[in-house]
Design a protein around this motif. Structure first.
Motif, PDB file in Angstrom:
ATOM      1  N   ILE A  33       0.958  -1.242  -0.091  1.00 34.99           N
ATOM      2  CA  ILE A  33      -0.024   0.068   0.082  1.00 34.99           C
ATOM      3  C   ILE A  33       0.731   1.412   0.007  1.00 34.99           C
ATOM      4  O   ILE A  33       0.659   2.320  -0.736  1.00 34.99           O
ATOM      5  CB  ILE A  33      -0.943  -0.087   1.213  1.00 34.99           C
ATOM      6  CG1 ILE A  33      -2.042  -1.089   1.017  1.00 34.99           C
ATOM      7  CG2 ILE A  33      -1.601   1.226   1.531  1.00 34.99           C
ATOM      8  CD1 ILE A  33      -2.917  -1.523   2.135  1.00 34.99           C
ATOM      9  N   LYS A  34       1.888   1.318   0.669  1.00 29.96           N
ATOM     10  CA  LYS A  34       3.199   2.361   0.964  1.00 29.96           C
ATOM     11  C   LYS A  34       3.372   2.638  -0.444  1.00 29.96           C
ATOM     12  O   LYS A  34       3.569   3.688  -0.845  1.00 29.96           O
ATOM     13  CB  LYS A  34       3.963   1.997   1.958  1.00 29.96           C
ATOM     14  CG  LYS A  34       5.040   3.121   2.061  1.00 29.96           C
ATOM     15  CD  LYS A  34       4.464   4.451   2.615  1.00 29.96           C
ATOM     16  CE  LYS A  34       5.753   5.472   2.762  1.00 29.96           C
ATOM     17  NZ  LYS A  34       5.424   6.790   2.142  1.00 29.96           N
ATOM     18  N   GLU A  37       0.833   4.196  -2.762  1.00 24.47           N
ATOM     19  CA  GLU A  37       0.873   5.620  -2.409  1.00 24.47           C
ATOM     20  C   GLU A  37       1.983   6.464  -3.071  1.00 24.47           C
ATOM     21  O   GLU A  37       1.597   7.503  -3.523  1.00 24.47           O
ATOM     22  CB  GLU A  37       0.650   5.785  -0.862  1.00 24.47           C
ATOM     23  CG  GLU A  37      -0.763   5.468  -0.212  1.00 24.47           C
ATOM     24  CD  GLU A  37      -0.462   5.390   1.281  1.00 24.47           C
ATOM     25  OE1 GLU A  37       0.402   5.246   1.739  1.00 24.47           O
ATOM     26  OE2 GLU A  37      -1.513   5.611   1.637  1.00 24.47           O
ATOM     27  N   ASP A  38       3.194   5.929  -2.933  1.00 19.94           N
ATOM     28  CA  ASP A  38       4.331   6.828  -3.272  1.00 19.94           C
ATOM     29  C   ASP A  38       4.235   6.815  -4.898  1.00 19.94           C
ATOM     30  O   ASP A  38       4.571   7.827  -5.502  1.00 19.94           O
ATOM     31  CB  ASP A  38       5.699   5.973  -2.843  1.00 19.94           C
ATOM     32  CG  ASP A  38       5.961   6.227  -1.411  1.00 19.94           C
ATOM     33  OD1 ASP A  38       5.063   6.897  -0.880  1.00 19.94           O
ATOM     34  OD2 ASP A  38       6.800   5.337  -0.987  1.00 19.94           O
ATOM     35  N   GLU A  41       1.719   9.532  -6.069  1.00 16.76           N
ATOM     36  CA  GLU A  41       2.221  10.694  -5.658  1.00 16.76           C
ATOM     37  C   GLU A  41       3.250  11.290  -6.860  1.00 16.76           C
ATOM     38  O   GLU A  41       3.261  12.423  -7.324  1.00 16.76           O
ATOM     39  CB  GLU A  41       2.982  11.004  -4.339  1.00 16.76           C
ATOM     40  CG  GLU A  41       3.716  12.036  -4.089  1.00 16.76           C
ATOM     41  CD  GLU A  41       2.616  13.265  -4.056  1.00 16.76           C
ATOM     42  OE1 GLU A  41       2.963  14.478  -4.363  1.00 16.76           O
ATOM     43  OE2 GLU A  41       1.465  13.175  -3.538  1.00 16.76           O
ATOM     44  N   ILE A  69      -6.234   3.747   0.444  1.00 16.26           N
ATOM     45  CA  ILE A  69      -5.244   4.863  -0.118  1.00 16.26           C
ATOM     46  C   ILE A  69      -6.211   6.230  -0.142  1.00 16.26           C
ATOM     47  O   ILE A  69      -5.727   7.267  -0.094  1.00 16.26           O
ATOM     48  CB  ILE A  69      -4.763   4.505  -1.215  1.00 16.26           C
ATOM     49  CG1 ILE A  69      -3.830   3.363  -1.191  1.00 16.26           C
ATOM     50  CG2 ILE A  69      -4.008   5.584  -2.148  1.00 16.26           C
ATOM     51  CD1 ILE A  69      -2.927   2.814  -2.438  1.00 16.26           C
ATOM     52  N   CYS A  71      -7.657   6.947  -3.004  1.00 13.60           N
ATOM     53  CA  CYS A  71      -7.690   7.320  -4.198  1.00 13.60           C
ATOM     54  C   CYS A  71      -9.042   7.075  -5.107  1.00 13.60           C
ATOM     55  O   CYS A  71      -9.832   6.545  -4.672  1.00 13.60           O
ATOM     56  CB  CYS A  71      -6.386   6.451  -4.987  1.00 13.60           C
ATOM     57  SG  CYS A  71      -6.726   4.865  -4.856  1.00 13.60           S
ATOM     58  N   LYS A  85      -4.808   9.513  -8.191  1.00 13.25           N
ATOM     59  CA  LYS A  85      -4.822  10.357  -7.093  1.00 13.25           C
ATOM     60  C   LYS A  85      -4.287  11.681  -7.452  1.00 13.25           C
ATOM     61  O   LYS A  85      -3.025  11.689  -7.880  1.00 13.25           O
ATOM     62  CB  LYS A  85      -4.404   9.804  -5.803  1.00 13.25           C
ATOM     63  CG  LYS A  85      -4.526  10.417  -4.657  1.00 13.25           C
ATOM     64  CD  LYS A  85      -4.069   9.892  -3.433  1.00 13.25           C
ATOM     65  CE  LYS A  85      -4.264  10.615  -2.251  1.00 13.25           C
ATOM     66  NZ  LYS A  85      -4.049  10.075  -0.873  1.00 13.25           N
ATOM     67  N   SER A  87      -1.439  14.640  -7.350  1.00 14.12           N
ATOM     68  CA  SER A  87      -0.476  14.547  -6.669  1.00 14.12           C
ATOM     69  C   SER A  87      -0.392  16.044  -5.829  1.00 14.12           C
ATOM     70  O   SER A  87      -1.032  16.820  -6.568  1.00 14.12           O
ATOM     71  CB  SER A  87       0.724  14.586  -7.576  1.00 14.12           C
ATOM     72  OG  SER A  87       1.877  14.677  -6.824  1.00 14.12           O
TER      73      SER A  87
END
Length: 98
Positions: A33-34, A37-38, A41, A69, A71, A85, A87
């Protein structure tokens, strides 16, 4: 929340991108998940491939990621998921007006 017109625009952009992640037998964990997310972004729009051995259906994986997240789920087609999502620092995609 994005409009139907904006969703269609994002789907057209997603046609030309390749999946950058795969959900396999490890499923969806905090580290995955991290990473997603990165990537969101940096890129704003990503495609994820759900493998058959993941134990998750494509819709189930989509719902888990969107919930975790926050998103937008743009498209589910076959075993692929498209997520968007906006940024905060690396804005690249300009959505059509509402």
């Amino acid at each position: 929340m994005i409009t139907t017109k904006q969703r269609a625009y994002l789907r057209s952009l997603a046609n030309s991108i390749d999946p950058i992640f795969q959900i396999g037998k490890g499923g969806i964990e905090a580290a995955f998940i991290k990473q997603v997310e990165d990537a969101l972004e940096k890129r704003e729009l990503i495609k994820i491939n759900v493998l058959e051995n993941s134990g998750l259906g494509t819709r189930e994986a989509h719902d888990q990621l969107v919930g975790a997240i926050g998103c937008e789920g743009i498209q589910i087609i076959g075993s692929k998921i498209v997520l968007y999502k906006e940024s905060k620092n690396h804005k690249k995609i300009e959505l059509p007006r509402k």
